[in-house]
Design a protein around this motif. Structure first.
Motif, PDB file in Angstrom:
ATOM      1  N   ASP A   3     114.052  -1.875 127.427  1.00  0.00           N
ATOM      2  CA  ASP A   3     113.268  -0.775 126.489  1.00  0.00           C
ATOM      3  C   ASP A   3     113.586  -0.112 125.205  1.00  0.00           C
ATOM      4  O   ASP A   3     113.107   0.023 124.316  1.00  0.00           O
ATOM      5  CB  ASP A   3     113.076   0.482 127.589  1.00  0.00           C
ATOM      6  N   VAL A   4     115.113  -0.202 125.332  1.00  0.00           N
ATOM      7  CA  VAL A   4     115.551   0.441 123.957  1.00  0.00           C
ATOM      8  C   VAL A   4     115.307  -0.733 122.917  1.00  0.00           C
ATOM      9  O   VAL A   4     114.874  -0.281 121.562  1.00  0.00           O
ATOM     10  CB  VAL A   4     117.172   0.374 124.080  1.00  0.00           C
ATOM     11  N   ARG A   5     115.393  -1.932 123.210  1.00  0.00           N
ATOM     12  CA  ARG A   5     115.137  -3.170 122.232  1.00  0.00           C
ATOM     13  C   ARG A   5     113.790  -3.163 121.706  1.00  0.00           C
ATOM     14  O   ARG A   5     113.382  -3.255 120.685  1.00  0.00           O
ATOM     15  CB  ARG A   5     115.576  -4.500 122.727  1.00  0.00           C
ATOM     16  N   ASP A   6     112.848  -2.712 122.897  1.00  0.00           N
ATOM     17  CA  ASP A   6     111.410  -2.778 122.348  1.00  0.00           C
ATOM     18  C   ASP A   6     111.258  -1.677 121.462  1.00  0.00           C
ATOM     19  O   ASP A   6     110.523  -1.883 120.559  1.00  0.00           O
ATOM     20  CB  ASP A   6     110.643  -2.811 123.752  1.00  0.00           C
ATOM     21  N   GLN A   7     111.696  -0.380 121.511  1.00  0.00           N
ATOM     22  CA  GLN A   7     111.501   0.732 120.786  1.00  0.00           C
ATOM     23  C   GLN A   7     112.286   0.495 119.356  1.00  0.00           C
ATOM     24  O   GLN A   7     111.382   0.861 118.230  1.00  0.00           O
ATOM     25  CB  GLN A   7     112.200   2.001 121.226  1.00  0.00           C
ATOM     26  N   ALA A   8     113.249  -0.382 119.308  1.00  0.00           N
ATOM     27  CA  ALA A   8     113.655  -0.579 118.011  1.00  0.00           C
ATOM     28  C   ALA A   8     113.071  -1.577 117.206  1.00  0.00           C
ATOM     29  O   ALA A   8     112.626  -1.426 116.020  1.00  0.00           O
ATOM     30  CB  ALA A   8     115.174  -1.129 118.191  1.00  0.00           C
ATOM     31  N   LEU A   9     112.465  -2.486 118.047  1.00  0.00           N
ATOM     32  CA  LEU A   9     111.711  -3.365 117.193  1.00  0.00           C
ATOM     33  C   LEU A   9     110.297  -2.806 116.879  1.00  0.00           C
ATOM     34  O   LEU A   9     109.960  -2.959 115.729  1.00  0.00           O
ATOM     35  CB  LEU A   9     111.192  -4.619 118.197  1.00  0.00           C
ATOM     36  N   MET A  10     109.788  -1.870 117.698  1.00  0.00           N
ATOM     37  CA  MET A  10     108.358  -1.162 117.278  1.00  0.00           C
ATOM     38  C   MET A  10     108.722  -0.402 116.008  1.00  0.00           C
ATOM     39  O   MET A  10     107.717  -0.263 115.166  1.00  0.00           O
ATOM     40  CB  MET A  10     107.945  -0.528 118.393  1.00  0.00           C
ATOM     41  N   HIS A  11     110.020   0.572 116.181  1.00  0.00           N
ATOM     42  CA  HIS A  11     110.342   1.286 114.942  1.00  0.00           C
ATOM     43  C   HIS A  11     110.571   0.511 113.577  1.00  0.00           C
ATOM     44  O   HIS A  11     109.843   0.778 112.653  1.00  0.00           O
ATOM     45  CB  HIS A  11     111.658   2.377 115.172  1.00  0.00           C
ATOM     46  N   GLN A  12     110.935  -0.678 113.841  1.00  0.00           N
ATOM     47  CA  GLN A  12     111.187  -1.699 112.643  1.00  0.00           C
ATOM     48  C   GLN A  12     109.722  -2.389 112.001  1.00  0.00           C
ATOM     49  O   GLN A  12     109.615  -2.270 110.850  1.00  0.00           O
ATOM     50  CB  GLN A  12     112.126  -2.641 113.039  1.00  0.00           C
ATOM     51  N   ARG A  13     108.909  -2.358 113.077  1.00  0.00           N
ATOM     52  CA  ARG A  13     107.614  -3.064 112.720  1.00  0.00           C
ATOM     53  C   ARG A  13     106.863  -2.008 111.865  1.00  0.00           C
ATOM     54  O   ARG A  13     106.159  -2.164 110.823  1.00  0.00           O
ATOM     55  CB  ARG A  13     106.887  -3.423 113.886  1.00  0.00           C
ATOM     56  N   ASP A  14     106.842  -0.621 112.470  1.00  0.00           N
ATOM     57  CA  ASP A  14     106.270   0.431 111.779  1.00  0.00           C
ATOM     58  C   ASP A  14     106.757   0.535 110.452  1.00  0.00           C
ATOM     59  O   ASP A  14     105.774   1.028 109.330  1.00  0.00           O
ATOM     60  CB  ASP A  14     106.348   1.610 112.550  1.00  0.00           C
ATOM     61  N   GLU A  15     108.137   0.867 110.214  1.00  0.00           N
ATOM     62  CA  GLU A  15     108.719   0.643 108.723  1.00  0.00           C
ATOM     63  C   GLU A  15     108.213  -0.189 108.007  1.00  0.00           C
ATOM     64  O   GLU A  15     107.768  -0.127 106.778  1.00  0.00           O
ATOM     65  CB  GLU A  15     110.213   0.712 109.035  1.00  0.00           C
ATOM     66  N   GLN A  16     108.030  -1.542 108.575  1.00  0.00           N
ATOM     67  CA  GLN A  16     107.702  -2.594 107.550  1.00  0.00           C
ATOM     68  C   GLN A  16     106.345  -2.290 107.106  1.00  0.00           C
ATOM     69  O   GLN A  16     105.772  -2.659 106.291  1.00  0.00           O
ATOM     70  CB  GLN A  16     107.731  -3.982 108.386  1.00  0.00           C
ATOM     71  N   LEU A  17     105.422  -1.898 107.995  1.00  0.00           N
ATOM     72  CA  LEU A  17     103.888  -1.828 107.767  1.00  0.00           C
ATOM     73  C   LEU A  17     103.945  -0.615 106.588  1.00  0.00           C
ATOM     74  O   LEU A  17     103.079  -0.841 105.731  1.00  0.00           O
ATOM     75  CB  LEU A  17     102.986  -1.347 109.027  1.00  0.00           C
ATOM     76  N   ALA A  18     104.518   0.314 106.737  1.00  0.00           N
ATOM     77  CA  ALA A  18     104.469   1.478 105.681  1.00  0.00           C
ATOM     78  C   ALA A  18     105.029   0.939 104.602  1.00  0.00           C
ATOM     79  O   ALA A  18     104.429   1.120 103.358  1.00  0.00           O
ATOM     80  CB  ALA A  18     105.410   2.831 106.340  1.00  0.00           C
TER      81      ALA A  18
END
Length: 279
Positions: A55-70
C-alpha cells in the motif's frame, strides 16, 4: 614388575581417551514443532506486513504519477504562452513605427512665483539702527522677535514709546559701535504671553529690515533672547506671501555691511607694509 618407559606414552593416550568418553556431551534440544494455529497466525502476520508495504509503495507511485501529470500540464501551458509571445512579436515587427509620445511637463506652481528663497538662518540688516544681526527663520512662530534689554516705556506726543538696547551675547555678530546704543521706537501694540511665572505684556514695534532683495517694515516683539542662540527670530507674519524656507540651507544671502562696521573692520585689520609708519 616395573613398568617400562616405552609403555608410559601409550597408557597416557588410552587414559585420556577413556576420560573423554566418560564426560557426557551437551546437545541442544530441537525446537518444538509449530501447531497449526501458530503457523496460521504467523502466515497471517506476514501477509499483513506485505500488504502494508504494498500500500505504501502504491501510494508513492500514485503521488509520483500525479506530480508528473501536473508538470506536463505546466509545460504545455508555458509552451502555449511562448507561442502567443512569438506571435505578438511577429506582429509588432510588421507594424509601422509610431512617433514617440511627448508629454508636457506640469506647469510650475504659481504659488511659488515671486517668492524669495530663504535658509533656516539668515543675516538681516536694520538700517535705522545701523547694524546687521543673525536671525533664525521659524515658520512655527507667529510674530517676529528682537532681543532687547533695559526696555523702558515712555510717552511722546501722546503716544506710547519704548527705549531699549539690543540684547546680545559676546558671541553675537553686530556692529560694535551700536552694541550699547539706545534705540527708541513707537509701540504698535502689546501682546500677552502666558508663562509658568504668569502673564507678561510685551511691546511690539515696527522696524525697517533688509534681507537679501527684501526690504520690509517688520513688526518685532521685544523680549530678552540672550539665553537663546540667535538674537532675531523671523516668524510667519513676515514670511507670508513673500518667502519660502529651505531648511537644508543657511545664509542664502550675504551679510549686509554698514559704514561703521566697515570702518571698524579696517581699524582692526593688521597694517600692511605700505601703510606702516616710516621709521
Amino acid at each position: 614388575m616395573p613398568i617400562r618407559p616405552s609403555l608410559i606414552l601409550p597408557l597416557a593416550v588410552l587414559l585420556s581417551l577413556g576420560g573423554c568418553g566418560l564426560v557426557p556431551m551437551h546437545r541442544e534440544e530441537p525446537p518444538e514443532p509449530l501447531t497449526p494455529q501458530a503457523f496460521e497466525s504467523r502466515i497471517d502476520r506476514l501477509e499483513t506486513q506485505l500488504a502494508a508495504r504494498c500500500d505504501v509503495r502504491d501510494q508513492a507511485l500514485m503521488h509520483q504519477r500525479d506530480e508528473q501529470l501536473a508538470l506536463r500540464a505546466d509545460v504545455r501551458e508555458v509552451g502555449h504562452l511562448l507561442r502567443e509571445v512569438r506571435r505578438d512579436l511577429s506582429g509588432l515587427r510588421h507594424e509601422a513605427p509610431q512617433d514617440p509620445v511627448t508629454r508636457e511637463c506640469p506647469a510650475a506652481d504659481e504659488r511659488l512665483d515671486n517668492k524669495t528663497l530663504l535658509g533656516r538662518n539668515e543675516w538681516i540688516g536694520l538700517p535705522k539702527v545701523g547694524t546687521f544681526l543673525e536671525a533664525r527663520v521659524d515658520s512655527g512662530a507667529n510674530t517676529s522677535s528682537l532681543s532687547a534689554t533695559e526696555i523702558t516705556s515712555f510717552e511722546r506726543d501722546g503716544e506710547d514709546w519704548v527705549r531699549f538696547k539690543l540684547g546680545l551675547n559676546d558671541e553675537d555678530a553686530v556692529v560694535e559701535a551700536v552694541r550699547d546704543d539706545w534705540i527708541e521706537a513707537p509701540v504698535e501694540r502689546r501682546v500677552k504671553v502666558v508663562q509658568a511665572a504668569g502673564e507678561e505684556s510685551r511691546p511690539v514695534i515696527r522696524l525697517l529690515m533688509t534681507l537679501g532683495p527684501l526690504r520690509e517694515a517688520v513688526e518685532f516683539t521685544l523680549n530678552d533672547r540672550t539665553h537663546l542662540d540667535y538674537p532675531v527670530l523671523l516668524g510667519r507674519r513676515f514670511l507670508m506671501d513673500i518667502a519660502i524656507v529651505d531648511v537644508a540651507r543657511r545664509h542664502v544671502y550675504d551679510r549686509p555691511e554698514y559704514p561703521s562696521s566697515s570702518a571698524a573692520e579696517a581699524d582692526a585689520a593688521p597694517e600692511t607694509q605700505d601703510d606702516a609708519p616710516a621709521p
